[in-house]
Design an enzyme around this catalytic site. Structure first.
Site, PDB file in Angstrom:
ATOM      1  N   GLU A 248       0.817  -1.222   0.000  1.00 42.36           N
ATOM      2  CA  GLU A 248       0.000   0.000   0.000  1.00 42.36           C
ATOM      3  C   GLU A 248       0.850   1.272   0.000  1.00 42.36           C
ATOM      4  OE1 GLU A 248      -4.123  -1.600   2.056  1.00 42.36           O
ATOM      5  OE2 GLU A 248      -2.435  -1.214   3.386  1.00 42.36           O
TER       6      GLU A 248
ATOM      7  N   ASP B  34     -11.834  -6.245  -3.320  1.00 37.88           N
ATOM      8  CA  ASP B  34     -12.651  -7.471  -3.287  1.00 37.88           C
ATOM      9  C   ASP B  34     -14.018  -7.118  -2.710  1.00 37.88           C
ATOM     10  OD1 ASP B  34     -10.637  -7.557  -0.727  1.00 37.88           O
ATOM     11  OD2 ASP B  34     -12.664  -8.159  -0.173  1.00 37.88           O
TER      12      ASP B  34
HETATM   13  O1  4EH Z   1      -4.541  -5.038   5.975  1.00 37.83           O
HETATM   14  C1  4EH Z   1      -5.580  -5.976   5.775  1.00 37.83           C
HETATM   15  C2  4EH Z   1      -5.394  -6.725   4.480  1.00 37.83           C
HETATM   16  C3  4EH Z   1      -6.078  -8.078   4.438  1.00 37.83           C
HETATM   17  S1  4EH Z   1      -5.433  -9.291   5.538  1.00 37.83           S
HETATM   18  C4  4EH Z   1      -6.894  -5.242   5.586  1.00 37.83           C
HETATM   19  N1  4EH Z   1      -6.809  -4.783   4.213  1.00 37.83           N
HETATM   20  C5  4EH Z   1      -6.076  -5.816   3.474  1.00 37.83           C
HETATM   21  C6  4EH Z   1      -8.067  -4.319   3.620  1.00 37.83           C
HETATM   22  C7  4EH Z   1      -9.018  -5.367   3.112  1.00 37.83           C
HETATM   23  C8  4EH Z   1      -9.861  -6.170   3.891  1.00 37.83           C
HETATM   24  N2  4EH Z   1     -10.020  -6.286   5.238  1.00 37.83           N
HETATM   25  C9  4EH Z   1     -10.944  -7.173   5.695  1.00 37.83           C
HETATM   26  C10 4EH Z   1      -9.275  -5.678   1.801  1.00 37.83           C
HETATM   27  N3  4EH Z   1     -10.254  -6.629   1.724  1.00 37.83           N
HETATM   28  C11 4EH Z   1     -10.631  -6.945   2.998  1.00 37.83           C
HETATM   29  C12 4EH Z   1     -11.575  -7.861   3.534  1.00 37.83           C
HETATM   30  N4  4EH Z   1     -11.692  -7.949   4.875  1.00 37.83           N
HETATM   31  N5  4EH Z   1     -12.348  -8.634   2.738  1.00 37.83           N
HETATM   32  C13 4EH Z   1      -4.164 -10.071   4.700  1.00 37.83           C
HETATM   33  C14 4EH Z   1      -3.954 -10.010   3.365  1.00 37.83           C
HETATM   34  N6  4EH Z   1      -2.936 -10.655   2.767  1.00 37.83           N
HETATM   35  C15 4EH Z   1      -2.093 -11.363   3.485  1.00 37.83           C
HETATM   36  C16 4EH Z   1      -2.282 -11.435   4.831  1.00 37.83           C
HETATM   37  N7  4EH Z   1      -3.312 -10.806   5.427  1.00 37.83           N
END
Ligand code: 4EH
Length: 230
Positions: free
Chosen positions: A12, A196
């Site tokens: 990010e 997403d």
């Molecule tokens: O920093 C976390 C990331 C996912 S966890 C929150 N961010 C991305 C936003 C996000 C989010 N949060 C909750 C985007 N989509 C989301 C969702 N629910 N559906 C992560 C991601 N990749 C590797 C490890 N952990």
């Protein structure tokens, strides 16, 4: 002006570091803080690591140790509102913590005594963002962001968060950063590009769109920085 720019994941803030050019590095409290001049401003940039606790540490350090006068968050989020498609930009009007539950004591979901369910973001930063969006020809959405220490990949959980908080998107850091900034009296702005839809496909979509959506958000934040205090 001293401006803090933070993200949760390296992906990010990488697009921001690429644009600002040469910067110094300071290690502190488990994070690396990158500092540089950009236009008329001093920037401090960092990614916190994922979740409310790590993001609260980073935001606190930016306020207290690096003297941030304003904090801008750039990142990605899962969509709740059906109007939001992958790559769309949403700025938070207000943020809440969807995983706070002391309802056993008669409190509403998301409420902590001496706090509030919703924390509002800075109105002037939001109107600056609205101007930037018009000039860039970008559709910028505004709405409630719900934060919790869960990657939401379930239609049921998503529907509950929408019904309980009227949230338009969800993520894992905005609500805690908002809480820190409110308590330090620092104006803040939380921007998220959709990666997403927080449903059964969330994991796959997230991996596919993290980089491109993070780039969309970062580009917008840098445009805001250039116009701040002008
Ligand atoms: O920093 C976390 C990331 C996912 S966890 C929150 N961010 C991305 C936003 C996000 C989010 N949060 C909750 C985007 N989509 C989301 C969702 N629910 N559906 C992560 C991601 N990749 C590797 C490890 N952990």
């Amino acid at each position: 002006m001293k401006i803090a720019i933070m993200g949760a994941m390296r992906e990010e803030i990488d697009p921001i570091l690429e644009v600002v050019g040469s910067h110094t590095r300071t290690e502190h409290a488990g994070n690396t803080f990158y500092e540089c001049r950009y236009g008329n401003h001093e920037l401090v940039i960092a990614y916190s690591k994922i979740g409310k606790v790590f993001s609260a540490i980073t935001a606190s350090v930016m306020c207290e140790r690096f003297g941030a006068e304003v904090l801008l968050f750039s990142g990605v989020a899962g969509a709740i509102s059906k109007d939001l498609k992958i790559g769309d930009l949403l700025m938070a009007s207000a943020l809440c913590q969807h995983d706070v539950d002391i309802t056993a004591f008669g409190h509403p979901f998301g409420f902590i005594p001496e706090g509030s369910v919703m924390v509002e973001s800075d109105v002037q930063l939001r109107s600056l963002a609205a101007e930037v969006a018009v000039d860039m020809g970008i559709d910028l959405f505004e709405g409630i962001i719900a934060t919790g220490d869960q990657f939401v990949a379930s239609a049921e959980r998503k529907a509950w968060i929408e019904a309980t908080f009227h949230a338009d998107a969800l993520e894992m850091e905005g609500g805690s950063v908002a809480c820190v900034c409110q308590n330090f009296g620092i104006p803040f702005f939380i921007l998220r590009a959709i990666s997403d839809s927080a449903d059964g496909d969330a994991g796959i979509d997230f991996d596919t769109f993290l980089a491109s959506s993070a780039q969309v958000s970062a580009k917008f934040i840098l445009e805001m920085v250039q116009r701040l205090g002008r």
